[in-house]
Motif scaffolding. Structure first.
Motif, PDB file in Angstrom:
ATOM      1  N   ASN A 119       0.860  -1.186   0.000  1.00  0.00           N
ATOM      2  CA  ASN A 119       0.000   0.000   0.000  1.00  0.00           C
ATOM      3  C   ASN A 119       0.894   1.234   0.000  1.00  0.00           C
ATOM      4  O   ASN A 119       1.008   1.937   1.012  1.00  0.00           O
ATOM      5  CB  ASN A 119      -0.910  -0.006   1.228  1.00  0.00           C
ATOM      6  N   PRO A 120       1.617   1.507  -1.139  1.00  0.00           N
ATOM      7  CA  PRO A 120       2.550   2.632  -1.162  1.00  0.00           C
ATOM      8  C   PRO A 120       1.801   3.956  -1.264  1.00  0.00           C
ATOM      9  O   PRO A 120       0.618   3.995  -1.633  1.00  0.00           O
ATOM     10  CB  PRO A 120       3.380   2.351  -2.420  1.00  0.00           C
ATOM     11  N   PRO A 121       2.500   5.056  -0.963  1.00  0.00           N
ATOM     12  CA  PRO A 121       1.871   6.368  -1.153  1.00  0.00           C
ATOM     13  C   PRO A 121       1.584   6.634  -2.635  1.00  0.00           C
ATOM     14  O   PRO A 121       2.113   5.981  -3.542  1.00  0.00           O
ATOM     15  CB  PRO A 121       2.919   7.329  -0.591  1.00  0.00           C
ATOM     16  N   GLU A 122       0.750   7.629  -2.861  1.00  0.00           N
ATOM     17  CA  GLU A 122       0.319   7.909  -4.223  1.00  0.00           C
ATOM     18  C   GLU A 122       1.477   8.380  -5.106  1.00  0.00           C
ATOM     19  O   GLU A 122       1.497   8.118  -6.301  1.00  0.00           O
ATOM     20  CB  GLU A 122      -0.793   8.973  -4.190  1.00  0.00           C
ATOM     21  N   GLU A 123       2.451   9.088  -4.531  1.00  0.00           N
ATOM     22  CA  GLU A 123       3.542   9.595  -5.367  1.00  0.00           C
ATOM     23  C   GLU A 123       4.454   8.487  -5.879  1.00  0.00           C
ATOM     24  O   GLU A 123       5.233   8.692  -6.806  1.00  0.00           O
ATOM     25  CB  GLU A 123       4.372  10.621  -4.588  1.00  0.00           C
ATOM     26  N   TYR A 124       4.371   7.274  -5.280  1.00  0.00           N
ATOM     27  CA  TYR A 124       5.186   6.153  -5.767  1.00  0.00           C
ATOM     28  C   TYR A 124       4.523   5.374  -6.891  1.00  0.00           C
ATOM     29  O   TYR A 124       5.164   4.565  -7.555  1.00  0.00           O
ATOM     30  CB  TYR A 124       5.511   5.196  -4.609  1.00  0.00           C
ATOM     31  N   LEU A 125       3.244   5.565  -7.084  1.00  0.00           N
ATOM     32  CA  LEU A 125       2.532   4.820  -8.118  1.00  0.00           C
ATOM     33  C   LEU A 125       2.814   5.441  -9.485  1.00  0.00           C
ATOM     34  O   LEU A 125       2.698   6.665  -9.653  1.00  0.00           O
ATOM     35  CB  LEU A 125       1.033   4.830  -7.832  1.00  0.00           C
ATOM     36  N   PRO A 126       3.209   4.628 -10.491  1.00  0.00           N
ATOM     37  CA  PRO A 126       3.516   5.195 -11.818  1.00  0.00           C
ATOM     38  C   PRO A 126       2.249   5.533 -12.590  1.00  0.00           C
ATOM     39  O   PRO A 126       1.201   4.891 -12.425  1.00  0.00           O
ATOM     40  CB  PRO A 126       4.317   4.080 -12.496  1.00  0.00           C
ATOM     41  N   SER A 127       2.396   6.513 -13.454  1.00  0.00           N
ATOM     42  CA  SER A 127       1.296   6.865 -14.345  1.00  0.00           C
ATOM     43  C   SER A 127       1.303   5.928 -15.556  1.00  0.00           C
ATOM     44  O   SER A 127       2.185   5.079 -15.721  1.00  0.00           O
ATOM     45  CB  SER A 127       1.435   8.322 -14.778  1.00  0.00           C
ATOM     46  N   ASP A 128       0.292   6.123 -16.409  1.00  0.00           N
ATOM     47  CA  ASP A 128       0.211   5.257 -17.606  1.00  0.00           C
ATOM     48  C   ASP A 128       1.400   5.491 -18.538  1.00  0.00           C
ATOM     49  O   ASP A 128       1.953   4.543 -19.126  1.00  0.00           O
ATOM     50  CB  ASP A 128      -1.101   5.533 -18.343  1.00  0.00           C
ATOM     51  N   GLN A 129       1.835   6.731 -18.675  1.00  0.00           N
ATOM     52  CA  GLN A 129       2.979   7.012 -19.543  1.00  0.00           C
ATOM     53  C   GLN A 129       4.264   6.434 -18.955  1.00  0.00           C
ATOM     54  O   GLN A 129       5.086   5.846 -19.680  1.00  0.00           O
ATOM     55  CB  GLN A 129       3.113   8.522 -19.737  1.00  0.00           C
ATOM     56  N   GLU A 130       4.442   6.564 -17.624  1.00  0.00           N
ATOM     57  CA  GLU A 130       5.627   5.993 -17.002  1.00  0.00           C
ATOM     58  C   GLU A 130       5.623   4.472 -17.071  1.00  0.00           C
ATOM     59  O   GLU A 130       6.671   3.839 -17.246  1.00  0.00           O
ATOM     60  CB  GLU A 130       5.701   6.445 -15.542  1.00  0.00           C
ATOM     61  N   ARG A 131       4.446   3.884 -16.952  1.00  0.00           N
ATOM     62  CA  ARG A 131       4.363   2.429 -17.068  1.00  0.00           C
ATOM     63  C   ARG A 131       4.721   1.972 -18.480  1.00  0.00           C
ATOM     64  O   ARG A 131       5.411   0.963 -18.673  1.00  0.00           O
ATOM     65  CB  ARG A 131       2.943   1.978 -16.693  1.00  0.00           C
ATOM     66  N   LYS A 132       4.269   2.739 -19.481  1.00  0.00           N
ATOM     67  CA  LYS A 132       4.572   2.379 -20.866  1.00  0.00           C
ATOM     68  C   LYS A 132       6.066   2.515 -21.150  1.00  0.00           C
ATOM     69  O   LYS A 132       6.684   1.660 -21.796  1.00  0.00           O
ATOM     70  CB  LYS A 132       3.765   3.264 -21.810  1.00  0.00           C
ATOM     71  N   GLU A 133       6.680   3.593 -20.637  1.00  0.00           N
ATOM     72  CA  GLU A 133       8.119   3.766 -20.831  1.00  0.00           C
ATOM     73  C   GLU A 133       8.910   2.677 -20.123  1.00  0.00           C
ATOM     74  O   GLU A 133       9.933   2.204 -20.626  1.00  0.00           O
ATOM     75  CB  GLU A 133       8.537   5.147 -20.314  1.00  0.00           C
ATOM     76  N   TRP A 134       8.454   2.270 -18.946  1.00  0.00           N
ATOM     77  CA  TRP A 134       9.153   1.213 -18.209  1.00  0.00           C
ATOM     78  C   TRP A 134       9.084  -0.121 -18.947  1.00  0.00           C
ATOM     79  O   TRP A 134      10.050  -0.878 -18.974  1.00  0.00           O
ATOM     80  CB  TRP A 134       8.528   1.077 -16.818  1.00  0.00           C
ATOM     81  N   GLU A 135       7.972  -0.394 -19.574  1.00  0.00           N
ATOM     82  CA  GLU A 135       7.829  -1.648 -20.318  1.00  0.00           C
ATOM     83  C   GLU A 135       8.661  -1.644 -21.601  1.00  0.00           C
ATOM     84  O   GLU A 135       9.110  -2.696 -22.056  1.00  0.00           O
ATOM     85  CB  GLU A 135       6.350  -1.882 -20.641  1.00  0.00           C
ATOM     86  N   GLU A 136       8.856  -0.473 -22.200  1.00  0.00           N
ATOM     87  CA  GLU A 136       9.637  -0.407 -23.441  1.00  0.00           C
ATOM     88  C   GLU A 136      11.138  -0.487 -23.187  1.00  0.00           C
ATOM     89  O   GLU A 136      11.896  -0.819 -24.087  1.00  0.00           O
ATOM     90  CB  GLU A 136       9.315   0.894 -24.180  1.00  0.00           C
ATOM     91  N   GLN A 137      11.594  -0.194 -21.989  1.00  0.00           N
ATOM     92  CA  GLN A 137      13.015  -0.246 -21.685  1.00  0.00           C
ATOM     93  C   GLN A 137      13.495  -1.682 -21.544  1.00  0.00           C
ATOM     94  O   GLN A 137      12.710  -2.589 -21.247  1.00  0.00           O
ATOM     95  CB  GLN A 137      13.314   0.522 -20.388  1.00  0.00           C
ATOM     96  N   ASP A 138      14.821  -1.852 -21.764  1.00  0.00           N
ATOM     97  CA  ASP A 138      15.429  -3.161 -21.529  1.00  0.00           C
ATOM     98  C   ASP A 138      15.532  -3.417 -20.036  1.00  0.00           C
ATOM     99  O   ASP A 138      15.543  -2.490 -19.215  1.00  0.00           O
ATOM    100  CB  ASP A 138      16.820  -3.228 -22.163  1.00  0.00           C
ATOM    101  N   SER A 139      15.637  -4.689 -19.690  1.00  0.00           N
ATOM    102  CA  SER A 139      15.708  -5.041 -18.274  1.00  0.00           C
ATOM    103  C   SER A 139      16.967  -4.484 -17.612  1.00  0.00           C
ATOM    104  O   SER A 139      16.966  -4.191 -16.411  1.00  0.00           O
ATOM    105  CB  SER A 139      15.654  -6.570 -18.124  1.00  0.00           C
TER     106      SER A 139
END
Length: 745
Positions: A308-328
């Motif tokens: 149950n992290p604070p709201e500022e730690y939750l990624p947005s949709d754009q950040e989630r998309k960028e994270w998925e496109e990056q290499d591991s």
């Protein structure tokens, strides 16, 4: 056999035969004759390889001699036979036989041929020695090794390299059992005894196969009856035989002290019934090696890993998309924070096994170092250059424009004071106009296109020269001061001509009569030799007395150096490799630059020798210019390259610039400002800042400042020539569109 059957015939017959032999002219003792090729063919058939006695000649007619060419004559009596038998026993050579030659019809002796394979002493040798007892290094520089039975040279057999030897061993399994013989220059197979000898030497055994290392010892001085009665020497016993050695005492005491101090421990007795005693491996650390380092602990979880992290730690949709496109490897963390309303709703961690496996690899196998990509800004790799605004003044706009109608403005030149510009086109029109306002003052018309223009750099005179078909015309512009006009006329057309040179030149200097002098006509004309072509390049010496001309043809490469005061022309080169593209005088030294299609050669005119050859790496050189200091040179080519040379350094270019998209047509250094310009067929003009420091340890500063565009490309040609104003940072350019522009700062 025939000689044995006829051994006891009457002596009368023998005497007759002997008389015939003497009548035939054959001496009693006999002489050797060398058979010709024709005789060998006929007579060798009668020799079947057997050694016969001397044949006898029967005195008959020519026809009978032909039919009985190989008959044996009996001409020896009993006493002579006995003597011959005694001589034959001592004679080591084969016996000869007497035959009648089919050519000369005379009797002669014929010896059987020597058969080396049968009669020679070395016929049984597999590899005969052809050089004898001679060092083989005498034959190192000769193509042969020894001689055969006939005295002919035996050529050295060809030997391959190491690869050929290896391939030979692959094809032949027995190749390793041979060795190279220097006498015969061949590979000689080794016998079984030799191979066994090599094997014994290789394993360290005695070479003699019959040697027995375990044979009983021969007792020479011991045993019954062999006791030593008398000593080997009658000398007195030395003192060291019965006095204890003090050095041995010191060594023994040293060992005793080491035993007492515990540095030398006697070996423990090893019993055959030794038991294995188990011990705890984790009870205490081994003294032989240091204990292993403790395993690093995994990092503690943070707020981002909470259910149950604070709201500022939750990624947005754009950040989630960028994270998925990056290499591991590039991700900042290997998970995305998620929020659950309660702990019992948290699912199992899907990467738990993978993370534990990676941690075990890090701890128990080998430490793995992951390469982290360097996040470098590409703009930071570009060298920091000064701002163009801090390098002013330089031309940045077009101030005025002059037009040559229906023709290409091929060449231009600016007067030394910078007030006048003279331009020429391909229709033969030469125009003189002012630099500041662009007003045309005078124009001249010539037959043929104008190839080059150049204003004399001297300030006490005022004239310019132009090149037309195989001629150079010198013209004095109008509106010249009277003092300068008179001095110019005295230089170009003196009242008293200088004496002619010792070596006459094919170039003719023509001056019209003084009564016909006018502004519309040239005051001096230099006629180049026939088939010289159009002069395409002019270069004045900085003193204004020498003019170098390059024409499109000619036997001497089209290069002529003209001296105005002495009215003399000479070709500095008898023969030049390649077509000359341009020439330059060094501003301070008696050096001369000659540019061919791919090289720039620097000559010393005083010593008449080549100093240096520059290699710009350009397929076809089009133009060049030298800095006012004389230490730097720029070369342009049709393959869009601009090369900067430091003449004090290497023969290779110090820097290569590629700023044009098409061929470079012209280059020019400003005589006073740190500027140079380049023009190209792409219709653009590049302005560069070029500061040269007096400190030899500091490299020149080259900064691109401005791209000037204003000329149109006509039939693939753009800006044909650029020239700087000597007094101002202004640039004059001529293009294939017939326009001449003045660019000011």
């Amino acid at each position: 056999m025939t000689s044995l059957v006829n051994h006891k015939r009457p002596s009368k017959r023998k005497n007759v035969a002997g008389d015939d032999v003497q009548q035939a002219g054959l001496p009693v003792n006999g002489n050797l004759e060398m058979l010709t090729d024709e005789e060998d063919e006929d007579d060798s058939s009668s020799d079947d390889g057997q050694v016969d006695e001397f044949p006898e000649i029967v005195g008959q007619s020519d026809s009978e001699e032909d039919s009985s060419d190989g008959e044996v004559l009996e001409d020896a009596d009993e006493d002579e036979d006995a003597d011959n038998d005694s001589d034959d026993s001592l004679h080591i050579f084969p016996k000869a036989k007497t035959i009648v030659s089919t050519i000369t019809k005379q009797p002669k002796l014929l010896y059987p041929e020597i058969e080396p394979e049968y009669d020679s002493d070395s016929s049984t040798e597999e590899a005969p020695n052809r050089v004898g007892n001679v060092p083989m290094h005498w034959y190192d520089d000769l193509p042969h090794i020894g001689y055969d039975m006939n005295g002919k040279k035996v050529l050295r057999p060809a030997r391959g390299d190491e690869l050929d030897k290896f391939l030979a061993t692959v094809d032949d399994s027995e190749a390793w059992t041979s060795a190279f013989d220097k006498n015969t220059q061949t590979d000689k197979p080794l016998t079984t005894e030799e191979l066994d000898l090599i094997r014994r030497l290789y394993v360290g055994e005695n070479p003699d196969a019959s040697y027995d290392p375990y044979e009983p010892t021969i007792e020479w001085f011991t045993g019954k009856g062999k006791e030593e009665i008398m000593p080997l020497s009658g000398a007195l016993q030395p003192k060291r035989r019965f006095v204890p050695s003090k050095w041995e005492k010191k060594k023994v005491m040293k060992i005793v002290r080491a035993i007492r101090q515990g540095r030398i421990v006697p070996n423990k007795s090893k019993t055959s019934t030794s038991k294995f005693e188990p011990f705890a491996i984790w009870s205490e650390s081994s003294l032989a090696q240091a204990p292993p380092l403790p395993a690093p602990k995994p990092p503690l979880p943070t707020n981002a890993e909470s259910y149950n992290p604070p709201e500022e730690y939750l990624p947005s949709d754009q950040e989630r998309k960028e994270w998925e496109e990056q290499d591991s490897e590039d991700r900042e963390r290997n998970f995305l924070p998620q929020k659950f309303p309660s702990l019992r709703l948290v699912p199992a961690y899907d990467r738990f096994v993978k993370e534990r496996f990676d941690r075990q690899l890090d701890l128990y196998l080998a430490p793995r170092v992951q390469r982290v990509k360097l996040n470098i800004d590409p703009n930071s790799l570009i060298p920091k250059l000064p701002s163009p605004n801090s390098l002013r003044p330089f031309p940045n706009y077009r101030s005025l424009q002059f037009h040559h109608p229906n023709s290409r403005a091929r060449c231009i030149s600016v007067s030394p004071d910078g007030a006048w510009v003279v331009s020429g086109d391909e229709n033969g029109v030469v125009s003189l106009w002012e630099t500041i306002i662009g007003r045309e003052v005078k124009w001249w018309k010539f037959d043929g296109k104008i190839g080059a223009l150049a204003w004399c750099p001297k300030t006490d005179v005022s004239y310019f020269c132009l090149g037309v078909d195989e001629a150079i015309h010198f013209i004095i512009p109008p509106n010249v001061d009277a003092m300068i006009l008179s001095l110019t006329q005295s230089v170009l057309a003196p009242s008293t001509l200088p004496p002619p040179p010792a070596n006459p030149s094919p170039v003719k200097w023509v001056t019209p009569p003084s009564a016909s002098w006018s502004v519309d006509k040239p005051i001096l004309t230099i006629q180049l030799p026939s088939s010289s072509g159009i002069p395409t390049n002019f270069c004045w010496h900085h003193r204004g007395d020498y003019l170098a001309v390059v024409s499109s043809g000619g036997a001497q490469g089209g290069v002529w150096i003209n001296q105005i005061t002495k009215r003399h022309s000479q070709a500095p080169f008898k023969k030049i490799k390649g077509a000359v593209q341009g020439v330059l005088f060094h501003p301070t030294k008696p050096h001369f630059f000659v540019a061919t299609q791919q090289y720039v050669r620097m000559y010393n005119l005083a010593e008449q020798k080549l100093i240096k050859t520059l290699t710009p790496g350009i397929r076809w050189i089009s133009c060049m210019d030298v800095h006012s200091s004389g230490d730097h040179l720029i070369v342009g080519g049709y393959d869009r390259k601009l090369c900067w040379f430091d003449l004090e350094l290497s023969e290779k270019p110090y820097k290569v610039l590629r700023y044009h998209s098409r061929a470079i047509r012209s280059l020019h250094f400003h005589p006073t400002y740190p500027l140079f310009a380049s023009s190209s067929d792409d219709g653009s003009i590049q302005i560069f800042h070029s500061r040269v420091y007096n400190d030899l340890m500091t490299d020149p500063l080259i900064v691109p400042l401005k791209i000037l565009r204003g000329h149109h490309v006509v039939e693939g040609l753009g800006v044909l020539q650029v020239k700087w104003n000597p007094k101002h940072p202004w640039l004059v350019s001529s293009g294939a569109d017939g326009k001449i522009s003045v660019w000011c700062s």
